[in-house]
Design an enzyme around this catalytic site. Sequence first.
Site, PDB file in Angstrom:
ATOM      1  N   ASP A 100       0.769  10.886  -0.574  1.00 13.69           N
ATOM      2  CA  ASP A 100      -0.662  10.614  -0.627  1.00 13.69           C
ATOM      3  C   ASP A 100      -1.165  10.303   0.772  1.00 13.69           C
ATOM      4  O   ASP A 100      -0.622   9.427   1.459  1.00 13.69           O
ATOM      5  CB  ASP A 100      -0.924   9.421  -1.555  1.00 13.69           C
ATOM      6  CG  ASP A 100      -2.400   9.040  -1.619  1.00 13.69           C
ATOM      7  OD1 ASP A 100      -3.254   9.904  -1.386  1.00 13.69           O
ATOM      8  OD2 ASP A 100      -2.698   7.854  -1.891  1.00 13.69           O
ATOM      9  N   ASP A 102      -4.629   9.148   2.645  1.00  9.60           N
ATOM     10  CA  ASP A 102      -5.961   8.598   2.393  1.00  9.60           C
ATOM     11  C   ASP A 102      -6.644   8.358   3.724  1.00  9.60           C
ATOM     12  O   ASP A 102      -6.117   7.638   4.579  1.00  9.60           O
ATOM     13  CB  ASP A 102      -5.824   7.283   1.621  1.00  9.60           C
ATOM     14  CG  ASP A 102      -7.153   6.744   1.127  1.00  9.60           C
ATOM     15  OD1 ASP A 102      -8.198   7.076   1.733  1.00  9.60           O
ATOM     16  OD2 ASP A 102      -7.160   5.976   0.150  1.00  9.60           O
ATOM     17  N   ASP A 297       0.842   7.113   2.446  1.00 11.66           N
ATOM     18  CA  ASP A 297       0.825   5.847   1.728  1.00 11.66           C
ATOM     19  C   ASP A 297       2.208   5.640   1.114  1.00 11.66           C
ATOM     20  O   ASP A 297       2.560   6.279   0.122  1.00 11.66           O
ATOM     21  CB  ASP A 297      -0.261   5.892   0.654  1.00 11.66           C
ATOM     22  CG  ASP A 297      -0.484   4.553  -0.029  1.00 11.66           C
ATOM     23  OD1 ASP A 297       0.276   3.615   0.251  1.00 11.66           O
ATOM     24  OD2 ASP A 297      -1.417   4.454  -0.838  1.00 11.66           O
TER      25      ASP A 297
END
Length: 394
Positions: A100, A102, A297
């Site tokens: 992930d 972000d 992440d």
Amino acid sequence: MSVQSQTQAYLRGRFGDHYRRVDVSPPPQANEREWGYVPWTEGPGETMVRHRSLLDLGELSDFLARERPKHVYFSAGRYDDPGASTMSGKGWRCSDLVFDLDADHLPSVTLGEDSYGQMLEKCKDALLRLLDFLEDDFGFEGLTVVFSGGRGYHVHVRDETVLDLESDSRREIVDYVRGIGLEFDHVVDEETVGGEAGRKSPATNRYLPADGGWGARIQGRVLDLAETVREQAEDDAIETLSQYEGIGEGKARAMYNIASERFAEIERGNVSAHTAFEQVAQQFASVTVEEQNAPIDEPVTTDTNRLIRLPGSLHGGSALSTRRIERDAIADFDPLVDAVPETFVGHEINVEVTEPGPVELREFDDVVEAGVVELPEYVGMFLMARGRAEKGPE
């Protein structure tokens, strides 16, 4: 009905219209995964409904059109009993390796200054670096790349070699792509040369590999420097090299001579051609990690039970589509255009803007003022989903 209730009812209704128009494909082995979703509820908080199997939800397209959820998720993990109410009761089999990215967490992003589009552009740069690691360093194939619908990207790896990995092994992969704990000596190869009978003792040459990994990334920077200085006049080259810590005029001159006369050695990654080259290469290591790591992440990747957003679903915080992206289409993918659902295009609606400011989506690139305004529906949906507007009177 309160204004907030009217807004949520409008969003939920239009989400339902969208799901009746599109075909959302489930992930592989969908029946072995846990499913979860967030319904539209009044108030600022959200309630997650989870520990559901696909059998509990029913046929996916019917569920989406019927429930019209705010968010939809499925698990990276695959289980014997995905609908069990406890993790221990599910019977873990294996898990996808999920990454992930972000934009909110990227060192290169300045919150409050970068626009939404700028944040997403910087996140795409980080995505491409991540894919370099996964494809070039690890050799993974068939990756699933997804725009999250919010501020980033997800990458799903379903290679057989990673499915059975426990959290600790996944953390090692995280550390690698983030460059955590990278030590220069660990990326250098050594080669013994010389040492024939009756002659001097053998010497050890140290090489940065040119065929991949962090060593090759550092070597690329060393090679760029050598190419630069060999094309400069000697005095200019010495000035360039003297900018590096611990490199005085004498070392700079030696480096220039090697770059000019023994460039093939530098191309081979031989940092022992002169101690100064190795000094500079060591300095490049930390800079290379800072600039080329993939700031993923960590908890998402190390959690074998993680729920991740369903590709093809709508993001309740933006009203944008969670879009699966083909590998060769990533460079041209523009989330501000390509993730806008066609369902919301071609209509105008009234919204009451409570948080004015810039918006850039599709053809719309303007500052919206506070108060009741008529906007393209996709802009109004975006503002309402973000909490920047309420549904206005028609």
